[in-house]
Design a protein around this motif. Structure first.
Motif, PDB file in Angstrom:
ATOM      1  N   GLN A 153      38.722  49.612  42.355  1.00 14.97           N
ATOM      2  CA  GLN A 153      37.712  48.667  41.875  1.00 14.97           C
ATOM      3  C   GLN A 153      37.286  47.764  43.031  1.00 14.97           C
ATOM      4  OE1 GLN A 153      39.202  48.383  37.179  1.00 14.97           O
ATOM      5  NE2 GLN A 153      38.839  46.542  38.358  1.00 14.97           N
ATOM      6  N   GLY A 174      35.747  44.823  37.057  1.00 17.37           N
ATOM      7  CA  GLY A 174      35.670  45.943  36.137  1.00 17.37           C
ATOM      8  C   GLY A 174      34.266  46.353  35.744  1.00 17.37           C
ATOM      9  N   VAL A 224      32.856  50.727  40.655  1.00 14.54           N
ATOM     10  CA  VAL A 224      33.437  49.693  39.807  1.00 14.54           C
ATOM     11  C   VAL A 224      33.812  48.512  40.697  1.00 14.54           C
ATOM     12  CG1 VAL A 224      35.161  49.157  38.050  1.00 14.54           C
ATOM     13  CG2 VAL A 224      34.438  51.524  38.380  1.00 14.54           C
ATOM     14  N   ASP A 249      33.934  48.198  44.428  1.00 11.80           N
ATOM     15  CA  ASP A 249      32.474  48.284  44.508  1.00 11.80           C
ATOM     16  C   ASP A 249      32.006  49.166  45.657  1.00 11.80           C
ATOM     17  OD1 ASP A 249      30.162  47.702  43.117  1.00 11.80           O
ATOM     18  OD2 ASP A 249      29.644  45.965  44.346  1.00 11.80           O
TER      19      ASP A 249
END
Length: 467
Positions: free
Chosen positions: A409, A456, A452, A411
């Motif tokens: 997670q 989240g 993600v 990005d």
């Protein structure tokens, strides 16, 4: 002591669409429930919830009696009833009249190629086809390719009478329902009876049919309604007097075509919520603005291209659009610049993004502000709301790599969106090979690529080939 239990009315009470339909009639029988504006003529039609319900009952009586439409059973869909229709009161009646007797509603996506429309009709084996007057030329153009499948055409128009047509077996909708009783004893359906059949756009091969039961669509509806209850309003919007929750007082404009993935679920959510429903036939900028002003529309679902059309409309400021408070954007990414420009022009509403596809009925992800983020400034919350979002209530969503493991997670790492939910299609209709590709290791594989972030939030970065 012996006594009888009633599981069919308690622990196993069926979750069916007729339950959704009955609520507004019981609560507000004499309130205006459905408003339809003919996009071609500008003529308005208004129905109280009781008037609308009686028309649904007449339709169902005609289908079950005069037209002898057969109901389905779990695992075996009932007669497939096709619609080539826009967003009208008649199409909304079909949503409940067809499914309420246990048949399967097949809303044909009239934006598909003629070849693909023919394929879906033949694949679904649609015996009866309901068609809007404005779509008759499309039907006539393909009729020779479907006349051995379609046994009856039902013509829908605001004007009385049948058109001049070479189609032999055709009846008029209003004449059909006028012959029927306005009351009905709805059949007791099993919740696992199939309700709808929606085909993908077929950008990679032939369209595929996703099936949805009453139970699935009922659960989709109540989870979408529950999702609204957990939304958080940023502090800056509260300071600006925004963030009002309207409940039953909301006035949704059903803009998403009802032939496209259940109109994003709004024909179910709005009816169950007993909200006044506004229907526009099909989108025009002028018609949209007129309806928002005249009917005090509060919410609408659009795609980014429509947002751009509104932004570019030279007469936009001539209309009072201040009733709008919620605009949901799907069907693709919501550009941050577009969001800011349109909200600056119409400062009463907020736009947010979402994600779904035909196989997920469609809603599985929506963007909203977490309670830990309400203190963020406008630029920061805008950056959150243009992302695809977080899984809505009742849904499991992961973004996984080629080995099926969740990506970081951060990005940056990319992977495929996979999903589980009570309303995702269990299989494609009459297509076991593609069904096996869709479901793998207990997850529905969307084929969409996403990232993600640390909170989240999912950001879909490629469109689904089947959305």
């Amino acid at each position: 002591m012996t006594f009888r239990t009633y599981p069919e009315f308690s622990t196993h009470y069926p979750l069916v669409l007729t339950t959704i339909m009955k609520r507004p009639v019981r609560m507000y029988p004499n309130e205006i429930g459905v408003v339809y504006r003919n996009h071609a003529t500008g003529e308005y039609f208004r129905f109280t919830w009781m008037q609308w319900y009686r028309r649904v009952a007449q339709l169902a009586n005609g289908l079950r009696g005069e037209l002898k439409v057969q109901a389905g059973v779990p695992g075996e869909p009932g007669a497939r009833i096709a619609t080539m229709a826009l967003n009208t009161h008649r199409h909304l009646e079909l949503y409940y009249g067809v499914t309420g007797i246990g048949a399967t509603l097949h809303p044909i996506n009239v934006r598909l190629s003629a070849q693909h429309i023919v394929y879906t009709i033949r694949h679904a084996q649609d015996k009866i086809l309901f068609v809007d007057d404005t779509l008759m030329p499309l039907l006539e153009g393909i009729y020779d390719q479907i006349k051995d499948v379609v046994e009856l055409v039902v013509y829908m128009s605001d004007k009385p009478g049948l058109p001049q047509t070479r189609i032999p077996n055709i009846v008029e909708y209003e004449t059909l329902i006028a012959r029927q009783a306005e009351t009905i004893e709805w059949p007791t359906l099993h919740e696992d009876v199939n309700a709808t059949l929606c085909y993908t756009t077929g950008t990679t091969g032939q369209p595929k049919g996703a099936t949805f039961t009453h139970r699935q669509l009922y659960l989709l509806t109540i989870h979408m309604m529950a999702q609204l209850a957990i939304g958080n309003t940023p502090d800056h919007d509260i300071a600006d007097g925004l963030g009002t929750r309207l409940g039953e007082g909301a006035v949704p404009l059903l803009n998403t075509p009802m032939f496209h993935i259940h109109g994003w679920g709004q024909p179910f959510v709005a009816v169950y919520s007993a909200q006044k429903i506004v229907l526009h036939g099909t989108f025009t900028v002028q018609g949209f603005c007129e309806l928002v002003e005249r009917e005090k529309v509060t919410s609408v679902g659009i795609v980014a291209t429509i947002a751009a059309m509104l932004l570019e409309y030279p007469d936009l400021k001539k209309y009072d659009l201040s009733s709008l408070v919620r605009v949901s954007v799907g069907g693709g990414a919501l550009p941050l610049g577009l969001k800011r420009k349109l909200e600056a022009l119409i400062p009463t509403f907020r736009m947010s993004s979402g994600y779904g596809m035909t196989e997920t009925a469609p809603t599985i992800v929506g963007s909203f502000i977490k309670k830990t983020m309400v203190h963020l400034d406008r630029d920061e919350t805008d950056a959150v709301l243009v992302k695809s979002g977080l899984p809505i209530l009742g849904v499991e969503v992961e973004v996984v790599d080629g080995e099926g493991k969740a990506v970081a997670q951060d990005d940056h790492a990319v992977g495929e969106i996979v999903v589980r939910a009570p309303w995702t299609t269990g299989q494609y209709y009459r297509d076991p090979e593609k069904s096996a590709e869709l479901w793998q290791d207990g997850w529905l594989h969307t084929g969409d690529i996403a990232k993600v972030d640390a909170e989240g939030y999912i950001r879909a970065i490629s469109p689904s080939p089947t959305a």
